[in-house]
Write a protein that holds these residues in place. Sequence first.
Motif, PDB file in Angstrom:
ATOM      1  N   VAL A 162      35.659 -44.102  77.558  1.00  0.00           N
ATOM      2  CA  VAL A 162      34.266 -44.491  77.306  1.00  0.00           C
ATOM      3  C   VAL A 162      33.395 -43.805  78.361  1.00  0.00           C
ATOM      4  CG1 VAL A 162      34.805 -46.758  76.327  1.00  0.00           C
ATOM      5  CG2 VAL A 162      34.453 -46.540  78.781  1.00  0.00           C
ATOM      6  N   ARG A 163      32.090 -43.816  78.093  1.00  0.00           N
ATOM      7  CA  ARG A 163      31.163 -43.337  79.122  1.00  0.00           C
ATOM      8  C   ARG A 163      31.224 -44.339  80.278  1.00  0.00           C
ATOM      9  NH1 ARG A 163      26.220 -44.820  80.430  1.00  0.00           N
ATOM     10  NH2 ARG A 163      25.986 -46.100  78.570  1.00  0.00           N
ATOM     11  N   GLN A 164      31.391 -43.859  81.486  1.00  0.00           N
ATOM     12  CA  GLN A 164      31.466 -44.729  82.670  1.00  0.00           C
ATOM     13  C   GLN A 164      30.157 -45.509  82.772  1.00  0.00           C
ATOM     14  OE1 GLN A 164      29.895 -44.658  85.932  1.00  0.00           O
ATOM     15  NE2 GLN A 164      31.275 -46.195  86.709  1.00  0.00           N
ATOM     16  N   ASP A 165      30.259 -46.838  82.895  1.00  0.00           N
ATOM     17  CA  ASP A 165      29.083 -47.709  82.895  1.00  0.00           C
ATOM     18  C   ASP A 165      29.398 -48.947  83.734  1.00  0.00           C
ATOM     19  OD1 ASP A 165      27.040 -49.566  82.292  1.00  0.00           O
ATOM     20  OD2 ASP A 165      26.892 -48.890  80.210  1.00  0.00           O
ATOM     21  N   ASN A 166      28.914 -48.945  84.972  1.00  0.00           N
ATOM     22  CA  ASN A 166      29.206 -50.052  85.890  1.00  0.00           C
ATOM     23  C   ASN A 166      28.628 -51.378  85.430  1.00  0.00           C
ATOM     24  OD1 ASN A 166      30.607 -48.333  87.627  1.00  0.00           O
ATOM     25  ND2 ASN A 166      28.773 -47.828  88.774  1.00  0.00           N
TER      26      ASN A 166
END
Length: 176
Positions: A71-75
């Motif tokens: 997935v797109r890295q998303d904190n």
Amino acid sequence: MAHRIFTLWAGLVVAAAFHCSAFAGPVEDGLEAAKRSDYATALKLWTPAAEQGDATAQSYLGLLYLRGWGVRQDNAEAARWYRKAADQGNTAAQNNLATLYGNGTGVPQDYGQAFVLLRKAADAGAMEAYVNLARAYEAGHGVAKDCGAALVWYRKAVSGGYPGAREALADSACRS
């Protein structure tokens, strides 16, 4: 200093998040896929389970979003999934969400919230939280500085054989 206090040890977090279960199902199948680095399949299997309230799947999704695996890295999304799992008592998610709060990653930095989560995880016997809790006591992050309490938690981690615990204790300014 905050990064030293709340260290996100990639291998340890993965080990804590990816524990095995005796029953086959989408969560376990997703785990097998993740072990093969097939994160797209893991995501496909874990998302419905997580959306239906499975705390383990929620914790696993938190890790995928935190690391950007499949997935797109998303904190912020990682924190959202960890919160759902942590609220259900998932100790890996409590520890990992505490790390996010301690570092201000995906959530506002909040040592008090980090401490509360670490304490819950540690009190439930989650070895992955012991060293982070010890560091919080040592630095006085979210709690009054207390070297005695820090040493208790470092030593619990060492006695439990937690990887890196001996080194953390040896590096502690609190050791006697």
